[in-house]
Design a protein around this motif. Structure first.
Motif, PDB file in Angstrom:
ATOM      1  N   PHE A 108       1.430  10.652  20.456  1.00  0.00           N
ATOM      2  CA  PHE A 108       1.459  11.435  21.693  1.00  0.00           C
ATOM      3  C   PHE A 108       2.285  12.698  21.512  1.00  0.00           C
ATOM      4  O   PHE A 108       3.368  12.658  20.917  1.00  0.00           O
ATOM      5  N   ASP A 109       1.773  13.784  22.053  1.00  0.00           N
ATOM      6  CA  ASP A 109       2.497  15.056  22.097  1.00  0.00           C
ATOM      7  C   ASP A 109       3.200  15.130  23.450  1.00  0.00           C
ATOM      8  O   ASP A 109       2.547  15.150  24.498  1.00  0.00           O
ATOM      9  N   LEU A 110       4.525  15.195  23.430  1.00  0.00           N
ATOM     10  CA  LEU A 110       5.302  15.145  24.668  1.00  0.00           C
ATOM     11  C   LEU A 110       5.716  16.528  25.182  1.00  0.00           C
ATOM     12  O   LEU A 110       6.408  16.620  26.196  1.00  0.00           O
ATOM     13  N   THR A 111       5.305  17.586  24.522  1.00  0.00           N
ATOM     14  CA  THR A 111       5.839  18.909  24.845  1.00  0.00           C
ATOM     15  C   THR A 111       5.496  19.359  26.272  1.00  0.00           C
ATOM     16  O   THR A 111       6.260  20.122  26.874  1.00  0.00           O
ATOM     17  N   GLU A 112       4.376  18.914  26.805  1.00  0.00           N
ATOM     18  CA  GLU A 112       3.977  19.343  28.147  1.00  0.00           C
ATOM     19  C   GLU A 112       4.186  18.256  29.204  1.00  0.00           C
ATOM     20  O   GLU A 112       3.709  18.385  30.324  1.00  0.00           O
ATOM     21  N   TRP A 113       4.881  17.223  28.850  1.00  0.00           N
ATOM     22  CA  TRP A 113       5.042  16.119  29.800  1.00  0.00           C
ATOM     23  C   TRP A 113       6.011  16.494  30.923  1.00  0.00           C
ATOM     24  O   TRP A 113       7.015  17.174  30.708  1.00  0.00           O
TER      25      TRP A 113
END
Length: 256
Positions: free
Chosen positions: A237-242
């Motif tokens: 999972f890419d969390l940068t935009e969470w």
């Protein structure tokens, strides 16, 4: 004879006039005078004028809107993905990462995540400034009984590996009732499991990616042994935009 009568009459008249005698006349009956009863004039009683009190409008209670928790202290996302291995589908329904002390303040934003005061009271959380929650749903789509080794689930953060086994054991020891370590799942069944874990030596803002790894289910043989069935589950999972998403009602009702 007549002359004498006339003289007698004159004499009687003379005596009456000059003797002060008067012929008794019947006294007239006095009509009683009725004293009129004074008429009582009723003074009209004035009807008091009732001035209605003005209707008091209730003072509206000000709505308190708490300041949302910063993404630097709390992020959460729902319905992250699903994979099927050996006819057993795994869905990651929710993943939350947060500053431990922020969660313990009881912010309304995380009420559905059941942050009870002793949630992080186990020694294993003592040196973990960050904590996480993962909610899993397994569905057996096949015809065989399978065993899930969720105690071996690994979460990878910033190059470090977190094994759930340590946290499951800690919760089982202190609460005397924890999620099953390695549950069996029967054909057609669905089970929900939720786990908390800790993260050390890192700030939440530094975490850009996260991975989840779990071995494929094992088929339960007639003699009680297990048969390894193949490919494992693996999510990244890419969390940068969470940001933050509240727990869905469906998930809340299933796990609490």
């Amino acid at each position: 004879m007549k002359g004498n009568r006339s003289k007698l009459t004159v004499l009687i008249l003379y005596l009456l006039i000059f003797s002060g005698c008067s012929v008794l006349q019947p006294k007239p009956t006095a009509t009683p005078t009725q004293t009129p009863i004074p008429t009582s004039t009723l003074t009209p009683t004035s009807t008091p004028t009732i001035t209605p009190s003005p209707t008091l409008s209730p003072t509206p209670t000000p709505t308190f809107t708490p300041t949302p928790i910063s993404p630097e202290d709390l992020i959460a996302k729902n319905y992250l993905g699903n994979q099927t291995r050996v006819n057993v589908e795994l869905e990651i329904l929710r993943l939350l990462l947060a500053d431990k002390e922020i969660l313990l303040l009881g912010h309304p934003q995380v009420q559905s995540d059941k942050i009870i005061p002793n949630r992080f009271g186990y020694p294993i959380f003592d040196d973990k400034p960050l904590v996480g929650e993962i909610v899993l749903r397994f569905t057996n789509l096949g015809e065989d009984v399978n065993t899930l080794f969720v105690s071996d689930l690994i979460i990878q953060v910033m190059g470090g590996q977190i094994v759930l086994d340590d946290y499951i054991m800690a919760e089982a020891y202190y609460t005397k009732g924890a999620n099953p370590f390695n549950p069996d799942i029967l054909p057609g069944s669905t089970i929900y499991l939720t786990y908390w874990f800790g993260i050390e030596d890192v700030d939440l803002s530094e975490i850009k990616e996260l991975a989840v790894y779990l071995e494929a289910p094992y088929e339960v043989m007639l003699d009680g042994s297990w048969l390894f069935t193949g490919q494992n589950y693996y999510f990244t999972f890419d969390l940068t935009e969470w940001g933050f998403e509240p727990m869905p009602e469906e998930v809340f009702e299933a796990i609490y």
